[in-house]
Scaffold this motif. Structure first.
Motif, short mmCIF file in Angstrom:
data_model
loop_
_atom_site.label_atom_id
_atom_site.label_comp_id
_atom_site.label_asym_id
_atom_site.label_seq_id
_atom_site.Cartn_x
_atom_site.Cartn_y
_atom_site.Cartn_z
N ILE A 55 0.84 -1.20 0.00
CA ILE A 55 0.00 0.00 0.00
C ILE A 55 0.87 1.25 0.00
O ILE A 55 0.37 2.37 -0.01
CB ILE A 55 -1.00 0.03 1.17
N TYR A 76 -3.38 -1.21 -10.26
CA TYR A 76 -4.55 -2.09 -10.36
C TYR A 76 -4.17 -3.52 -9.98
O TYR A 76 -4.89 -4.19 -9.25
CB TYR A 76 -5.10 -2.04 -11.79
N THR A 79 -3.62 -3.66 -6.28
CA THR A 79 -4.91 -3.63 -5.58
C THR A 79 -5.57 -5.01 -5.62
O THR A 79 -6.08 -5.51 -4.61
CB THR A 79 -5.84 -2.58 -6.24
N ARG A 82 -3.70 -7.41 -3.35
CA ARG A 82 -4.07 -7.15 -1.94
C ARG A 82 -5.43 -7.77 -1.63
O ARG A 82 -5.62 -8.40 -0.60
CB ARG A 82 -4.17 -5.64 -1.70
N ARG A 83 -6.35 -7.54 -2.56
CA ARG A 83 -7.72 -8.01 -2.35
C ARG A 83 -7.76 -9.53 -2.18
O ARG A 83 -8.50 -10.06 -1.35
CB ARG A 83 -8.58 -7.57 -3.54
N PHE A 88 -5.65 -6.84 6.63
CA PHE A 88 -4.98 -5.78 7.40
C PHE A 88 -5.69 -5.53 8.73
O PHE A 88 -6.92 -5.47 8.79
CB PHE A 88 -4.99 -4.46 6.61
N LEU A 107 -17.39 -5.62 4.80
CA LEU A 107 -17.01 -4.50 3.94
C LEU A 107 -15.99 -4.88 2.85
O LEU A 107 -16.18 -4.53 1.68
CB LEU A 107 -16.48 -3.35 4.80
N PRO A 108 -14.92 -5.59 3.18
CA PRO A 108 -13.93 -5.91 2.12
C PRO A 108 -14.51 -6.74 0.99
O PRO A 108 -13.97 -6.75 -0.12
CB PRO A 108 -12.87 -6.73 2.88
N TYR A 110 -17.20 -6.22 -0.58
CA TYR A 110 -17.91 -5.42 -1.58
C TYR A 110 -17.00 -4.97 -2.70
O TYR A 110 -17.47 -4.40 -3.68
CB TYR A 110 -18.60 -4.22 -0.92
N ALA A 111 -15.69 -5.20 -2.54
CA ALA A 111 -14.81 -5.01 -3.69
C ALA A 111 -15.15 -6.13 -4.68
O ALA A 111 -15.90 -7.04 -4.36
CB ALA A 111 -13.35 -5.09 -3.24
N LYS A 112 -14.57 -6.07 -5.86
CA LYS A 112 -15.00 -6.99 -6.94
C LYS A 112 -14.92 -8.48 -6.58
O LYS A 112 -14.19 -8.87 -5.69
CB LYS A 112 -14.09 -6.75 -8.15
N ARG A 155 -12.67 -8.93 10.31
CA ARG A 155 -12.71 -8.27 9.00
C ARG A 155 -11.46 -8.61 8.17
O ARG A 155 -11.55 -8.86 6.97
CB ARG A 155 -12.79 -6.74 9.20
N PHE A 165 -1.36 -8.61 7.86
CA PHE A 165 -0.53 -7.50 8.31
C PHE A 165 -1.23 -6.84 9.50
O PHE A 165 -2.40 -6.46 9.38
CB PHE A 165 -0.34 -6.48 7.20
N PHE B 271 -8.39 -2.64 1.36
CA PHE B 271 -9.20 -3.85 1.22
C PHE B 271 -9.24 -4.35 -0.22
O PHE B 271 -9.80 -5.40 -0.50
CB PHE B 271 -10.64 -3.62 1.67
N PHE B 273 -10.37 -2.22 -2.93
CA PHE B 273 -11.25 -1.43 -3.80
C PHE B 273 -10.36 -0.66 -4.78
O PHE B 273 -9.37 -0.05 -4.37
CB PHE B 273 -12.08 -0.43 -2.99
#
Lengths: 223, 374
Positions: A55, A76, A79, A82-83, A88, A107-108, A110-112, A155, A165, B271, B273
């Motif tokens: 990050i 990208y 990201t 990481r996803r 974290f 919450l995490p 809701y990313a793709k 989470r 991490f 996360f 996004f």
């Protein structure tokens, strides 16, 4: 395995307020281990943790994940990486106050590429394991500091990441929660997960497989 | 909190603009309907640049113009009942077949037999205010404060309500007596043209007549619309409120770039996004908020105008027509106005969303790690 070669991070490079946060750090982190970064405040632990967690981009140096150099890849790609692979936990917990504990946990997702409904069972299992299931539908402000940190761990683990991490995860929590966290980290290690933690907590340092002491951005020694 | 600010701002602005826009459209629509019932041409008499009574014999001059089918003398003016003022029109009942005032709801329109008999047809507003119906008598006071009794033989329908609402139609003989108008003079002439002729062409020929002022339907319509335009100040003010609302939204969206929001974005990025994910989230959020607030605002605006008669606006919008407060505002919703309202609310919202969202989305995720220092 994660390998760092000559990682340096300089903030405001070339300006009057230039700060060398991390300087020429190299290390190897074996899979299935607990790695602790320790040292006085401002020594660069969080910066290094952020760099390993992709990050924060270092000023120079290279990072290899399973032998693959990753710093040259696009934002990208990082990201997405990481996803798929990282979880974290933050020193300041960082739950979003407008949501409930369970919503924060999901919450995490809701990313793709994820359907939160598919992870509900796992969320319940983890919340129960960490003793906060009965607080699942409470807003963050209704939880104690220890409960919030346990929710933050759920989470981080909801997608069963290979790498976890954690930045000072026990600094703001009570002893009971700290003990729960030590046990959780050991369980994760036993399952082959890699955990990288920055901490001052001597009890947490005790369970580490590798301990890296830092001072003024440099690695002092490795145990 | 941010969402609440956007909803409230949009609600207030959209409600007010919708109420004015729907009412303005309703009034214009009424004006168009009214003008359709007006004569093809109206001829007034000018002396020293001012409108004066027109000599009856002037009708022969007008009738001599090619293309004129009928010239009907009219006497009209205003009459008061209690605190209200109504329009009184006296028609030549022998030529009644040429005139048109819209449909009659109950009773009948005037006939040649009504000449000088004190029979009248009234608008629904008057009927409601005075609580009279067909068959009843009403007393009108003349300028010289003399009581004149009239007999109601018909009631206009709601169609073209703004035109007929405050209207009292009687024979020209009764109007002459009521207004104490001298013999041989009328207020103006209603002129009807032959079917094969365009009113504009006939008007052009008439423009050479001495002392004549020719009004066609387009001019009347422009006059009506100018009357609403004179009230345009309030409309512009409300439009400005809307723009201020949009600016407030822009501001509130810009605040998203603030500390907490940047942290939130940094967190989402840790996360996994992507920048596009975050822009998409903000965009969808703003679209939902914008459409919800604007739609609700339009509903409230309609209710405010149509059911509560737009208190605070009605006097401003109707003042020109001397209509009493009891007059129900003609409210009309067109797709154009609905689209316009959405366009001036949702589109600025989208624009003011994308830029701050993009600024947010390029936030370094490390911010989440360093919340205390950020």
């Amino acid at each position: 395995m994660i390998e760092l070669r000559g990682i340096t991070k300089i903030y405001n490079k070339g300006k009057f307020n230039e700060v060398v946060a991390v300087q020429d750090i190299s290390m190897k982190i074996e899979d299935g281990s607990i790695v602790v970064l320790t040292g006085p405040s401002g020594c660069g632990k969080t910066t290094l943790l952020s760099i390993i967690g992709l990050i924060l981009t270092p000023t120079s140096g290279e990072i290899f994940y399973d032998g693959e150099s990753v710093l040259g890849y696009s934002d990208y790609w990082k990201t997405s990486f990481r996803r798929e692979n990282f979880g974290f936990v933050f020193q300041h917990i960082n739950l979003l106050p407008q949501y409930t504990a369970l919503e924060n946990v999901l919450l995490p997702l809701y990313a793709k590429d994820s359907d939160p409904a598919d992870f509900m069972e796992r969320a319940v299992e983890l919340l129960s394991k960490l003793g906060v299931m009965e607080r699942a539908n409470h807003l963050v402000e209704q939880l104690s500091g220890g409960e919030q940190q346990r929710v933050a761990f759920v989470r981080a683990l909801i997608k069963d990441p290979q790498y976890l991490f954690a930045d000072e995860p026990t600094v703001f929590v009570d002893e009971d929660t700290s003990r729960i966290i030590y046990r959780l980290l050991q369980d994760l290690r036993d399952k082959g997960k890699t955990i990288i933690v920055s901490t001052h907590d001597p009890e947490l340092i005790k369970i580490a497989d590798q301990i890296h002491r830092m001072d003024r951005g440099r690695l002092l020694q490795k145990k | 909190m941010r969402s609440a600010v956007i909803i409230v701002t949009f609600l207030i602005a959209t409600t007010m603009v919708s109420a004015v826009l729907f009412t303005k459209e309703g009034l214009e629509r009424e004006a168009e309907i009214s003008v359709k019932t007006a004569p093809d041409l109206t001829v007034q008499y000018l002396k020293a640049g001012r409108v004066e009574l027109i000599p009856l014999e002037y009708a022969k001059t007008i009738a001599g113009v090619e293309g004129v089918k009928a010239v009907i003398p009219r006497i009209w003016g205003y009459a008061g009942i209690s605190t209200y003022t109504f329009t009184v029109i006296g028609l030549d009942t022998s030529s009644i077949q040429y005139t048109s005032f819209g449909s009659i709801e109950s009773g009948r329109f005037l006939t040649p037999d009504d000449a000088g008999k004190g029979n009248i047809v009234i608008g629904k507003l008057i009927a409601g205010l005075l609580n009279v119906k067909v068959g009843d008598d009403i007393i009108l006071l003349s300028e010289s404060v003399e009581a004149n009794k009239f007999h109601v033989v018909g009631l206009f329908s709601d169609a073209s309500s703004i035109y007929t609402a405050d209207m009292i139609v009687m024979s020209i003989q009764d109007a002459r007596q009521f207004f104490r108008m001298p013999d041989g003079y009328v207020t103006d002439f209603a002129v009807y043209v032959e079917d094969y002729e365009q009113p504009a062409n006939v008007a052009a020929k008439m423009s050479f007549l001495p002392n004549a002022r020719i009004l066609d339907q387009d001019l009347l319509l422009r006059g009506y619309k100018a009357a609403y335009g004179a009230r345009g100040g309030i409309f512009v003010t409300l439009w400005t409120i809307l723009l201020v609302g949009a600016a407030l939204v822009a501001f509130s969206q810009a605040v998203v770039v603030g500390h907490e929001s940047k942290f939130e974005v940094g967190l989402l990025k840790t996360f996994g996004f992507t920048t596009l994910d975050i822009i998409e989230v903000r965009l969808v959020e703003s679209l939902v908020l914008g459409f919800f607030a604007t739609s609700l605002g339009m509903i409230l605006g309609y209710v405010y105008a149509a059911y509560f008669n737009a208190p605070g606006l009605v006097d401003i919008l109707l003042g020109w027509a001397f209509l009493p407060r009891e007059f129900r505002l003609p409210v009309f919703i067109s797709w154009t106005s609905v689209f316009s309202i959405y366009a001036v609310t949702v589109i600025p919202l989208i624009i003011t969303t994308v830029v701050p969202a993009w600024l947010n989305a390029i936030t370094d995720p490390e911010l989440a790690m360093r919340r205390a220092a950020a």
